[in-house]
Write an enzyme that holds these catalytic residues in place. Sequence first.
Site, PDB file in Angstrom:
ATOM      1  N   HIS A   1      11.473   0.784  -6.234  1.00  0.00           N
ATOM      2  CA  HIS A   1      11.695   0.204  -4.910  1.00  0.00           C
ATOM      3  C   HIS A   1      13.044  -0.494  -4.906  1.00  0.00           C
ATOM      4  CE1 HIS A   1      11.021  -2.004  -1.189  1.00  0.00           C
ATOM      5  NE2 HIS A   1      10.110  -1.103  -0.937  1.00  0.00           N
TER       6      HIS A   1
ATOM      7  N   ASP B   1       3.676   3.955  -1.560  1.00  0.00           N
ATOM      8  CA  ASP B   1       3.384   5.376  -1.335  1.00  0.00           C
ATOM      9  C   ASP B   1       2.540   5.985  -2.437  1.00  0.00           C
ATOM     10  OD1 ASP B   1       6.524   5.117  -0.098  1.00  0.00           O
ATOM     11  OD2 ASP B   1       4.909   5.914   1.135  1.00  0.00           O
TER      12      ASP B   1
END
Length: 431
Positions: free
Chosen positions: A308, A366
């Site tokens: 991320h 996700d």
Amino acid sequence: MTDTKKTAQLSLNGETYELPIFSPTTGPDVLDIRKLYGQAGVFTYDPGFTSTASCDSTITYIDGGKGELLHRGYPIDQLASKSHHLEVCYLMLYGELPTAAQLEDFETRVTRHTMVHEQMHNFFRGFRRDAHPMATLVGVVGAMSAFYHDSTDINDPWQREVAAIRLIAKLPTIAAMAYKYSIGQPFVYPRNDLDYAANFLHMCFSVPAEEYHVDPILARAMDRIFILHADHEQNASTSTVRLASSSGANPFACIAAGIACLWGPAHGGANQACLEMLKEIGSVDRIPEFIERAKDKNDPFRLMGFGHRVYKNTDPRAKVLKQSADEVLELLGVENNPLLQVAKELERTALNDEYFIEKKLFPNVDFYSGIILEAMGFPTSMFTPIFALSRTVGWISQWKEMIADPQNKIGRPRQLYLGETERNYVDIESR
Ligand code: SDX
């Protein structure tokens, strides 16, 4: 932001420039460089905006080091366990948790806007049946400005409000229609007696030939996925919505731009890419091969669902989704789902691998959302449309905040030019 009267000094070409420092209510201070080019004749350089605050906002706060995510100050794990999506929508749009009366009024307003203009059904028919639902979503949402022209004047607060309600209400309907269209089944109208998440499942999975009962545990898991994807500070798609909106474009066009950006596999498309990766890995004994590929600089392969830009510790949303994944898969009797086994072993292996530890790579939002959606019966092509319908409230809340900001002006970044200096045209005979 609070003007702290603190300044930073920049020494450049024998001159010293004072840059004001602003302090947030929480998080890093910011250097105000708005006058830098005018005073010093230089640009700052920050491709990917890793060190740039593009705006000020009061909606969402992320602390990447702590793995903290707050919406209007409320921690995401509390909202995911105690609230529901439409209440979170109210919180994002208006800044406070609603009273019972305010919530009932808001839910009624959204419910009354869930149907789409009947003419839109024909609009779908222009797409190939095998079109990716994200292609349909981008097209149909962009076309909403042609169907709902009476809520496109961004200078009218009432039209802004109506556009926000319409988008939150209609995105699930349009996403469900994109799914139904792709599988050749008839569109299913929304039902006012179902809550937001149950209505979406009903529009996706019911057929005219028989009654469809929404399982409350699946509806709860769906609602939690909506909450966990609702907003995330100035991520790529939200920044796209803000930049599109800065030119004065109508809200439907701005949200369509956000949907287009979200589609990318580095962003919202990662949930589809993650599931496809888990299927490609196929079994636990092939995990080491893929871990090595992810570490190989010469191999473009990355572990989808890992890493991320901001979180460098843990994605708090993934923690909540991991609990949901266990609940949903147990309910569906697929807790031994081979994909989940691969996912869990991949997570365990990566979290203990020196490369991933050093690069601070771990499962993001996700990683588990795709597993839940797959278990609920959605095809991978519907994962990002579900992300998009969830994020609509974040996009439109940030859009409203920006439009109402008196400092709002068109976004226009500059560049570091590395091309040719001026030169004269050469006729083709002389080339
Ligand atoms: C979302 O911004 C948001 O808030 C987004 C989001 C939201 O809610 O809006 O949270 C939603 O988009 C989540 C992220 C979904 N994307 C993926 O899962 C795709 C896989 N992840 C990567 O593409 C990557 O991690 C990013 C794009 C998410 C973040 O990229 P960064 O922070 O810019 O990191 P980087 O590309 O600069 O990588 C840093 C290093 C690199 O190695 P070096 O060049 O330093 O040697 O880490 C490596 C990368 O090669 N790396 C990975 C990796 N992600 C980064 N290596 C293997 N697998 C990965 N997934």
